[in-house]
Motif scaffolding. Sequence first.
Motif, short mmCIF file in Angstrom:
data_model
loop_
_atom_site.label_atom_id
_atom_site.label_comp_id
_atom_site.label_asym_id
_atom_site.label_seq_id
_atom_site.Cartn_x
_atom_site.Cartn_y
_atom_site.Cartn_z
N ALA A 19 60.54 67.30 56.11
CA ALA A 19 60.84 68.25 55.03
C ALA A 19 61.58 69.46 55.56
N GLN A 20 61.16 69.95 56.70
CA GLN A 20 61.81 71.13 57.27
C GLN A 20 63.23 70.82 57.75
N GLU A 21 63.47 69.56 58.08
CA GLU A 21 64.83 69.18 58.48
C GLU A 21 65.78 69.25 57.30
N TRP A 22 65.40 68.65 56.13
CA TRP A 22 66.32 68.74 55.00
C TRP A 22 66.43 70.17 54.49
N ALA B 134 66.40 72.87 56.37
CA ALA B 134 67.31 73.56 57.28
C ALA B 134 68.76 73.18 57.00
N GLU B 135 68.99 71.93 56.64
CA GLU B 135 70.35 71.50 56.30
C GLU B 135 70.87 72.21 55.06
N LEU B 136 69.98 72.50 54.12
CA LEU B 136 70.38 73.16 52.88
C LEU B 136 70.47 74.67 53.03
N CYS B 137 69.63 75.23 53.88
CA CYS B 137 69.49 76.68 53.96
C CYS B 137 70.22 77.30 55.14
N GLY B 138 70.22 76.62 56.27
CA GLY B 138 70.84 77.17 57.47
C GLY B 138 69.90 78.10 58.20
N GLU B 139 69.99 79.39 57.94
CA GLU B 139 69.18 80.37 58.67
C GLU B 139 67.79 80.50 58.06
N PRO B 140 66.79 80.80 58.90
CA PRO B 140 65.45 81.06 58.36
C PRO B 140 65.46 82.24 57.40
N MET B 141 64.55 82.22 56.42
CA MET B 141 64.47 83.25 55.39
C MET B 141 63.22 84.11 55.58
N THR B 142 63.26 85.27 54.95
CA THR B 142 62.06 86.09 54.78
C THR B 142 61.63 85.95 53.33
N TYR C 51 44.95 58.97 70.27
CA TYR C 51 45.82 58.61 69.14
C TYR C 51 47.24 59.06 69.49
N SER C 52 48.20 58.16 69.31
CA SER C 52 49.57 58.45 69.71
C SER C 52 50.54 57.94 68.65
N SER C 53 51.61 58.70 68.43
CA SER C 53 52.67 58.26 67.51
C SER C 53 53.98 58.92 67.93
N VAL C 54 55.08 58.38 67.41
CA VAL C 54 56.41 58.92 67.68
C VAL C 54 56.95 59.56 66.42
N VAL C 55 57.40 60.81 66.52
CA VAL C 55 57.97 61.52 65.38
C VAL C 55 59.47 61.69 65.61
N ASP C 56 60.20 61.70 64.51
CA ASP C 56 61.66 61.78 64.57
C ASP C 56 62.13 63.23 64.61
N ALA C 57 61.89 63.86 65.77
CA ALA C 57 62.32 65.24 65.98
C ALA C 57 62.38 65.49 67.48
N PRO C 58 63.26 66.40 67.92
CA PRO C 58 63.36 66.70 69.35
C PRO C 58 62.08 67.31 69.89
N LEU C 59 61.87 67.12 71.19
CA LEU C 59 60.66 67.57 71.85
C LEU C 59 60.40 69.05 71.63
N ARG C 60 61.39 69.89 71.86
CA ARG C 60 61.18 71.33 71.74
C ARG C 60 60.80 71.73 70.33
N GLN C 61 61.41 71.10 69.35
CA GLN C 61 61.11 71.40 67.96
C GLN C 61 59.67 71.04 67.62
N VAL C 62 59.20 69.91 68.11
CA VAL C 62 57.83 69.48 67.83
C VAL C 62 56.82 70.43 68.48
N PHE C 63 57.07 70.81 69.71
CA PHE C 63 56.14 71.71 70.40
C PHE C 63 56.12 73.08 69.73
N ASP C 64 57.31 73.60 69.39
CA ASP C 64 57.38 74.91 68.74
C ASP C 64 56.67 74.90 67.40
N TRP C 65 56.73 73.80 66.69
CA TRP C 65 56.03 73.68 65.40
C TRP C 65 54.54 73.96 65.60
#
Length: 442
Positions: free
Chosen positions: A136-139, A141-149, A5-19
């Motif tokens: 969802a994580q893209e929008w 990040a645009e609103l928040c900027g830095e990761p939160m605790t 099963y294969s699909s294309v997601v709208d995110a950079p390679l490193r971001q997808v792997f890190d997820w």
Amino acid sequence: MGIRYSSVVDAPLRQVFDWHARPGAAVRLTPPWQPLTIVREAASLRDGHAEFALPAGLRWVAEHRPQDYRESAAFVDELDSFPLRSVLHWRHRHEFALVDEDRTRVTDTVDTPVPERILRPMFTYRHRQLAEDLAAQEWAAELCGEPMTVAVTGSGGLVGTALTALLTTGGHRVVRLVRGPADRAGERSWDPKAPAPGLLDGIDAVVHLAGASIAGRFSPGHKRAVWGSRVGPTRLLAKAAADAGVRVFVSASAIGFYGADRGDELLDEDSARGTGFLSDVVTDWEAAAGSAAEDGVRVVCVRTGVVQSPRGGALRVQRPLFSAGLGGRIGDGRQWLSWIGIDDTADVYLRALVDERLSGPVNAVAPTPVRNREYTRILAGVLSRPALFPVPEVGPRLLLGQEGAREVALASQRVEPAKLAAVGHSFRHPDLETALRHVLGR
């Protein structure tokens, strides 16, 4: 034999792997209709292992093989638990390839004798879930900027499990506030009657989900538990958040605020409160959370509708009945049902955390409420079963009592997500059939 099963997601390679490498990925990718419970996630995609509980006490252990690991390109897991491995072969290769700087091809190849017709819905779900989570994580990040605790109470519940995994796969740190001993990394012990000093030190945001289940017969004891587990603990936690300088306090709430039956009135966050026990509870509950606003904390109360997931709530009870062809409308079926998918629920909490335009009550409901008879028709259709057994109103009354039946099983609330619409929030599954097909693998 196997499946690819294969699909294309709208995110950079490193971001997808890190997820995939972050905590929570297994939770987000496990279909809710499968009888799997995650016991342990893999600590490493190179050489860790994940463990899942199955019915009859069986365990599924997926071992990652270091010889097949390639950074940002591939990893493999194989079934390696007795007795399953003696009767079933399973080797799953995950591959990631650059399409361009903003898109990644994700390919799953499984070598197994399990028929493709059984596996296809699972991989359809996984790939859709990955794409929608990354969006969802893209929008966010645009609103928040830095990761939160983020400190979370009720993290082991239906909503808490989905939300914490959505947060951690997005790079945020989650601190689970638990009522027992803090035995695991990332936990802090929380006494709802007396939060300890320093409980929220280093915390940017709080999500408060804990509270006794509303489901049940509305006896005096049950009503005391519902009220007592919400109002007092919420007020104390809100004060602790204000004292610690937390930026945002997000509290669970409910559309029970609007009362048991408002007819065909379309209700938004500015609508007046209704009457009844749940309306009284929600009013006091939200006031307790709102006390933190006096000290400059942004407070959001998420008035959630009926969450759709076979892992919990009403759908968990309805699914086996409807699957057996024993489902049907309740009473005359005219009651309005304001529902929301489990993943959209997690998105609303994420939005509440990161979007500073939101404060006060926010309706967490899909934009398309339906009547009970329409819900019944759609659920039966998704499961390809008839719905020929209507439930007379006397049934819920016998089970829940007169008050419980009126406020829960027979409640009618036509609610719209006005504040979310005003900030341009987009729902993953705005219509009921799409939402049910997603969570039921249909």
